[in-house]
Write an enzyme that holds these catalytic residues in place. Structure first.
Site, PDB file in Angstrom:
ATOM      1  CG  PHE A  39      -7.310   9.404  -1.256  1.00  0.00           C
ATOM      2  CD1 PHE A  39      -6.530  10.231  -2.055  1.00  0.00           C
ATOM      3  CD2 PHE A  39      -6.866   9.128   0.027  1.00  0.00           C
ATOM      4  CE1 PHE A  39      -5.337  10.765  -1.592  1.00  0.00           C
ATOM      5  CE2 PHE A  39      -5.660   9.655   0.503  1.00  0.00           C
ATOM      6  CZ  PHE A  39      -4.902  10.472  -0.306  1.00  0.00           C
ATOM      7  CE  LYS A  60     -12.753   8.177   1.086  1.00  0.00           C
ATOM      8  NZ  LYS A  60     -11.344   7.828   1.256  1.00  0.00           N
ATOM      9  CG  HIS A  99       1.293   5.598   7.006  1.00  0.00           C
ATOM     10  ND1 HIS A  99       0.949   5.819   8.313  1.00  0.00           N
ATOM     11  CD2 HIS A  99       0.293   4.856   6.472  1.00  0.00           C
ATOM     12  CE1 HIS A  99      -0.218   5.225   8.562  1.00  0.00           C
ATOM     13  NE2 HIS A  99      -0.642   4.648   7.473  1.00  0.00           N
ATOM     14  N   GLY A 115      -3.354   9.102  10.496  1.00  0.00           N
ATOM     15  CA  GLY A 115      -3.747   8.112  11.500  1.00  0.00           C
ATOM     16  C   GLY A 115      -5.127   8.423  12.041  1.00  0.00           C
ATOM     17  CB  CYS A 129      -0.878  -0.003   1.251  1.00  0.00           C
ATOM     18  SG  CYS A 129      -2.040   1.368   1.291  1.00  0.00           S
TER      19      CYS A 129
END
Lengths: 144, 528
Positions: free
Chosen positions: B258, B527, B451, B454, B151
């Site tokens: 997205f 999305k 990343h 969160g 990912c």
């Protein structure tokens, strides 16, 4: 949390941030696991009360460990992901060698109203399959 | 302990649970923001007894760095990067217990690290970094990579300015809506004809996609590993995983994935931004997705294999989702080969979505000139050379919800980014901002950083707080056009359900993990 069924057999779903906890109970292992599979589907879809278009086989090993439960839950995720079919009814039994198997009635995804994210994996943490009272109880955690 | 240190101690009271539901925590942590305070432990300790771990006890080392001393089976300390503002978020779930668990892995070196956006995950925390010494029994763990292998995020820059979208943004979003497959059973951009084609994707990733006309050579130069992780082993990928991967190359998926049209709204480091080709007001496109069902299946398959193999290797772990095997074992090699295949699938996936995006821009705006700034994974394990206590060692670096951040001058960077350091792409929530960071010399945690923002609120709670239609209107009022398949899915990703991404990246900068280059705000969101 949603609960369905009776004291004899049923299931419930606890919705958490990144996963869902499905719990089920039944008089024998097959009914208990079938309830868990129904719970899995209900985490993401309103199950339609209509005639299924196909019947697919489903089965797992003979182990009484949670592995069989995990394997069958993964089977449902796989059918949804690859074939775009949503199981609406499960017919499971226990073979002479102890394996749980049978078939599931499925309908195309387009005929189902989605009510949440579709699970993508089954955790090996916090899974259980055990006898309680005169029946069986099981639990699994599925990630979304 | 330093007498000036601040502690946030174990509490274990009924908490939100690691996964955001109102369930009793196994044992938890309690944030203390007052210097010198030690919160009393009072909770359930059953799991501690089972694992031999003490309650989490954070000792402050700097304003943004906290230490968990090794206890019981921990082989190394835990190191947590968090500001005082983020600390309540960081300690509000079981993720720091997971930091302790990771510290027990065979061969782990230096520390079990938690980035400022750390939160609970399966086995490893999301936002966790751990490296094991390959030649000293170091293990690889699928849980340290995550289910969605590779990912990651890619950022495309355009020759357009925000004004160029005036009056044409709705048409662009409609075109992207039409061309970007996402959600369950909605197909993919690329219809692979044969299993041989899928095998080629797994071996060669973006390189195969570009060779088949879905991109340009420059895309590969600006992709981590030049578009493909070496040593992918298609034979280590199960038939079921292959089936799940057959029809999903070039699809977003759902959840927090997205595709966004963004505008650079602040430049933090003008020189670096200029070297990266970023400037104020520039229109960009950010893509966030992974390896879809194939990656999930590979993770499931290999966790199961490793659970069975661990006793033979004499390995016990405190959580089955930390299942692992020595890197040099048959199970370790098989996982790394399959993981590489999934990583290549993830990169090809983002490459195909790039091609579809270029077509949409060409159709509506008359330009397909979208240049790839960079593509980097945030769920991956890599074999990397690092210095450990002054010795050069080959490490298996797990980054789960953490991004590699190579420093300036690193040989793995493309020539035109050699002086800037590696671009790090940090997506925020759809209503706030995303960031471009750059790797820095001496960056800690094996050159790793955060990343994303969160989550701070469960999906369920977010969906209860706002309806998708209302959120869509609010975002529209803020100038953000949304094309979402489902209102519920949209509500689950509401901006308020995420932490403050600005604080997360600022903390990374203060901790010396990366430096800020530019901030981007969304103007259009696609999305699942």
């Amino acid at each position: 949390m949603t609960i369905a069924g009776s004291r004899a057999s049923g299931h419930r779903v606890l919705r958490r941030d990144v996963d869902r906890v499905v719990e089920a109970w039944g008089p024998d292992r097959a009914v208990c696991i079938a309830e868990a599979l129904r719970a899995l589907v209900e985490t993401f879809a309103d199950v339609p009360d209509e005639v299924a278009t196909r019947v697919l086989p489903i089965g797992a090993g003979a182990s009484e460990s949670p592995d069989a439960l995990v394997g069958l839950l993964e089977e449902v995720i796989y059918v949804v992901d690859v074939f775009g079919m949503v199981p609406v009814r499960f017919h499971l039994g226990i073979a002479d060698d102890g394996a749980v198997g049978g078939d599931m009635e499925v309908v195309p995804l387009q005929r189902v109203k989605l009510n949440g994210p579709v699970p993508v994996e089954v955790s090996h943490r916090d899974t259980s399959m055990h006898r309680r009272g005169g029946g069986w109880r099981c639990q699994a955690v599925v990630g979304v | 302990m330093d007498s000036d240190s601040t502690r946030a101690g174990g509490s274990g009271t009924r908490g939100k649970g690691g996964t955001g539901a109102d369930v009793p925590a196994e044992h938890g942590t309690h944030a203390s923001t007052a210097r010198g305070t030690l919160a009393a432990g009072s909770g359930r300790r059953a799991a501690e007894g089972a694992t031999g771990l003490a309650p989490v006890d954070l000792v402050q080392e700097t304003p943004v760095r906290w230490r968990i001393e090794p206890t019981g089976p921990m082989r190394v300390p835990g190191i947590v990067f968090a500001s005082q503002a983020l600390l309540p978020d960081v300690v509000s779930d079981r993720s720091l217990v997971q930091v302790q668990h990771v510290a027990t892995l065979p061969g782990i070196v230096e520390a079990s690290y938690a980035m400022p956006d750390v939160h609970w995950g399966y086995g490893f925390p999301i936002g966790g970094v751990a490296a094991t010494d390959v030649e000293r029994g170091g293990v690889v763990s699928p849980g340290g990579v995550g289910f969605d292998i590779s990912c990651g995020v890619r950022l495309l820059t355009s020759p357009l300015a925000r004004d160029d979208l005036d009056g044409r943004l709705p048409a662009l979003m409609d075109e992207l809506d039409r061309r970007i497959p996402r959600g369950l059973g909605r197909g993919a951009v690329w219809h692979l004809g044969t299993e041989d084609e899928l095998a080629a994707v797994l071996r060669d990733g973006s390189r195969y996609a570009v060779a088949r006309g879905h991109g340009v050579e420059r895309d590969l130069e600006h992709c981590e590993d030049s578009g493909a992780v070496p040593d992918a082993d298609v034979a280590a990928v199960s038939a079921r995983a292959l089936q799940r991967g057959m029809a999903q190359v070039g699809s977003l998926g759902s959840g927090n994935h997205f595709l966004e049209v963004q505008v650079v709204d602040r430049v933090d480091d003008p020189a670096t931004a200029a070297a990266m080709g970023l400037h104020q007001g520039m229109v960009c496109v950010m893509v966030h997705c992974g390896s879809r069902g194939l990656g999930h299946q590979i993770c499931s398959d290999h966790v199961r294999t490793m659970l069975a193999a661990m006793p033979g290797h004499g390995i016990a772990v405190p959580d089955p989702q930390l299942a692992c095997a020595p890197v040099h074992s048959a199970e370790g090699r098989a996982y790394l080969g399959a993981m590489a295949a999934a990583a290549n699938y993830g990169r090809a996936n983002r490459q195909l979505l790039t091609a579809a995006t270029r077509q949409a821009f060409a159709a509506v705006l008359g330009t397909a000139a979208l240049d790839l700034l960079y593509d980097v994974s945030h769920n991956l394990a890599k074999l990397e050379p690092h210095l450990v206590e002054g010795d050069a060692r080959m490490l298996c670096v797990h980054r789960k919800g953490a991004t590699r951040a190579l420093p300036p001058g690193h040989p793995d960077l493309p020539d035109d980014l050699r002086t800037t350091g590696q671009p790090v792409l940090v997506p925020g929530s759809m209503g706030t901002a995303s960031h471009v960071l750059a790797g820095v010399a001496g960056g800690g945690a094996f050159h790793s950083t955060c990343h994303g923002a969160g989550r701070a609120m469960s999906r369920h709670a977010a969906a209860r707080r706002i309806r998708g239609g209302e959120l869509r209107r609010q975002l529209a009022d803020a100038g953000i056009a949304v094309r979402a398949l489902s209102d519920r899915g949209l509500a689950e990703e509401a901006p308020f359900s995420y932490k403050d991404v600005d604080e997360v990246v600022a903390t990374c900068e203060r901790a010396g993990l990366a430096r800020r280059v530019a901030r981007l705000r969304p103007v259009g969101v696609v999305k699942g």
